[in-house]
Structure formats: C-alpha cells, structure tokens
Design an enzyme around this catalytic site. Structure first.
Site, PDB file in Angstrom:
ATOM      1  N   GLU A 135      21.544  24.658  20.232  1.00 31.19           N
ATOM      2  CA  GLU A 135      20.053  24.441  19.973  1.00 31.19           C
ATOM      3  C   GLU A 135      19.401  23.429  21.011  1.00 31.19           C
ATOM      4  O   GLU A 135      18.167  23.769  21.558  1.00 31.19           O
ATOM      5  CB  GLU A 135      20.078  23.830  18.723  1.00 31.19           C
ATOM      6  CG  GLU A 135      20.098  24.699  17.145  1.00 31.19           C
ATOM      7  CD  GLU A 135      18.833  25.649  17.123  1.00 31.19           C
ATOM      8  OE1 GLU A 135      18.829  26.565  17.985  1.00 31.19           O
ATOM      9  OE2 GLU A 135      18.091  25.268  16.226  1.00 31.19           O
ATOM     10  N   THR A 186       9.185  26.583  21.031  1.00 31.79           N
ATOM     11  CA  THR A 186       9.916  25.437  20.309  1.00 31.79           C
ATOM     12  C   THR A 186       9.736  24.146  20.970  1.00 31.79           C
ATOM     13  O   THR A 186       9.137  23.056  20.464  1.00 31.79           O
ATOM     14  CB  THR A 186      11.290  25.912  19.844  1.00 31.79           C
ATOM     15  OG1 THR A 186      11.612  26.876  19.229  1.00 31.79           O
ATOM     16  CG2 THR A 186      11.836  24.721  19.229  1.00 31.79           C
TER      17      THR A 186
END
Length: 307
Positions: A135, A186
């Site tokens: 991530e 993001t």
C-alpha cells in the site's frame, strides 16, 4: 504445486468516522491474481515478472518495485529465501483509483497466493502485515484499513500498528455502491485530511465510530448506517472533489440507512432501504451515469484454483 489463482475482493474503508481504522470486504468488484512458478530466467534480481489485464491496467506499472503486488511478493521471497522464478498475472476487476481498494486487492491477493504456493503457513494477521507493505506504493505509507478486510473478510478494525492489531467481525448485509467517473489520486486525497482537528469533531467521530461497532454487535444495520453518515473530519474535505455528492446525499437521506464516501473516493457506498433500492439507483445513475454495484459484505481473498 506450480500455480495458484486467488480471488481478492474490493473493499470499502473508513465508512464515515472510521478513518484508517474501519473496512468492509465486498463480494464485488474483485481482482483475480495468478502466481506461477516458471523456469524462465529474467533480469529481475528477485526473479519476478508481472503482467496485467483489465480496465486501466495500462496505468499500473509492471516494474516489481513500483507494483503493489510486486513489492509484496519481493518481500515475501526475501524473508523466506525463495529462489524460484515466478510470474504474476493480475486481472483487474477493480478500477484503479476508485476508492474500492484496487491496490489493496492486488496486495492481499498476492500475499494469499504466495502463502499457498510456497506453503508458508502464515496467519491472516501476518498476511495483512505483508499486504500493507504494498500500500505504500499507492498511498505513500503502509496502511491496513483496506488490506485487512481484503484478507479477513467482513468488517475489520485496525486498532494498532506497532504491533499490527486487527479486530474482525463476520457480518453480512447488502450495500449499493456508485462509482462516478472521476479520478481522485489516493495520495492527493490523503493530503486533504486535516492535520489539526477541533476537539468537538474528534468527539463526534469517536462517538459515531463506537456506535457503529455497537450496532454491528446488536445486528442493527439501520443504526450502523445512521452513524456512518456523520464524519465531521475527513468527508467535508473530500466531498468537493466528487461533483454532485452533497446533492445526492441530501436526495437519498430518507431512502438509505447511511451513505458516505468509500475510502478516498470517488466511489460512494450506501446502505439502501430495501423498498427504495431502485429509487436510489436511479438517483445515482441520473447524477453520475456510472457503474453501480448492488452487492453485499463478503469473504476475504481465497484460493480459486491450485495445481
């Protein structure tokens, strides 16, 4: 064993007041990750090759150190002294940048596949730890709010990082998800999160988050949805990025138990009242003319095939 194929689910994180803590696994959309041992030699130091297919897969790098699944696989191979050459093929059913855990699905799927292929016997918590490393490629820092439900399934809470602690509740209820055709990176969405939070907003979010957990343990989905609508910290900063969101939230407030931005957006997750599902879908469609998923909370990543 030479090959493992894994189904890895889309996820919805935050769920209103549970920023970087709450997550749900969804039956759809999902990714399919296949890992194969291969005799082919290549120039990659860790003997990993990656191919992609699916929507916007051309935007995802296949370089091992820049690909979320590649980073996870590389670390697992280093830690367990795996010398085999492997090929990773990812079928993206989850649109990148959707707010539905696209990168997390790849991270979780590869962790589960590597665990199966090389019989590593890792726990779900250990798999989540590895998956969270990937991530960092997408979000700039390791975090587990999406990979935790992608591994455990159901509803998860990340309650600590040092060490990583995950609480898991198996639940099943239906959700309606809209995916507006809006791109929200993001990293950009995370930069909008305020660094200083008024005490009244912190109290609001902690209280509503506690109420959501209580609602799940008493099987009160109406209460769960009511509390997830009230994020005083993150949603107000991100809502302007999603054209029409505030108007839609007002239109459907009496038709759903709850509605909020999924993860960093632009996906919108709602808990519709059964008698109003078609009406809510119509409002979503008229506003965004976008993909809509009527799905439910589902399991974590699981093996589809191995041989």
């Amino acid at each position: 064993m030479k090959m493992v194929k894994v189904c890895s689910p889309g996820t919805s994180a935050n769920l209103g007041p549970g920023y970087d803590v709450f997550g749900l696994a969804l039956y759809e959309p999902y990714d399919t990750i296949t890992v194969m041992k291969t005799d082919d030699s290549n120039d990659n130091d860790n003997k990993i090759t990656i191919t992609m297919e699916g929507e916007k897969c051309e935007e995802i790098p296949t370089d091992v150190d820049k690909n979320t699944a590649g980073v996870v696989a590389k670390k697992m191979m280093e830690d367990f002294d795996i010398s085999d050459n492997i090929h990773i093929h990812i079928e993206k059913g989850i649109k990148p940048g959707s707010g539905l855990g696209s990168s997390s699905a790849s991270c979780a799927g590869i962790a589960v596949a590597m665990n199966e292929l090389f019989d590593l016997k890792l726990s779900k918590l250990e798999l989540t730890q590895y998956a969270s490393l990937g991530e960092a490629v997408a979000a700039g820092a390791p975090h587990a709010d999406n990979v935790a439900p992608a591994i455990f399934g159901g509803f998860t809470m990340v309650v600590g990082y040092e060490p990583l602690e995950i609480l898991h509740t198996p639940v099943e209820f239906e959700v309606l998800v809209a995916l507006p055709n809006i791109q929200i990176p993001t990293k950009e969405a995370r930069e909008l999160v305020p660094k200083n939070i008024p005490i009244k907003d912190m109290v609001n979010n902690v209280g509503k988050a506690c109420g959501m957990v209580y609602a799940l343990h008493t099987n009160n989905i109406e209460l769960f949805g009511k509390y997830m609508m009230h994020d005083a910290v993150v949603e107000p900063c991100r809502a302007p990025l999603i054209e029409g969101y505030s108007e839609v939230k007002e239109k459907v407030k009496d038709l759903v138990y709850g509605i909020t931005i999924s993860g960093s957006g632009p996906a919108i997750i709602s808990l519709p009242k059964k008698e109003h599902i078609l009406e809510v879908k119509k409002i979503f469609k008229e506003t965004w003319n976008c993909p809509i998923y009527y799905t439910k909370v589902g399991p974590g990543a699981y093996v589809l095939e191995s041989k």
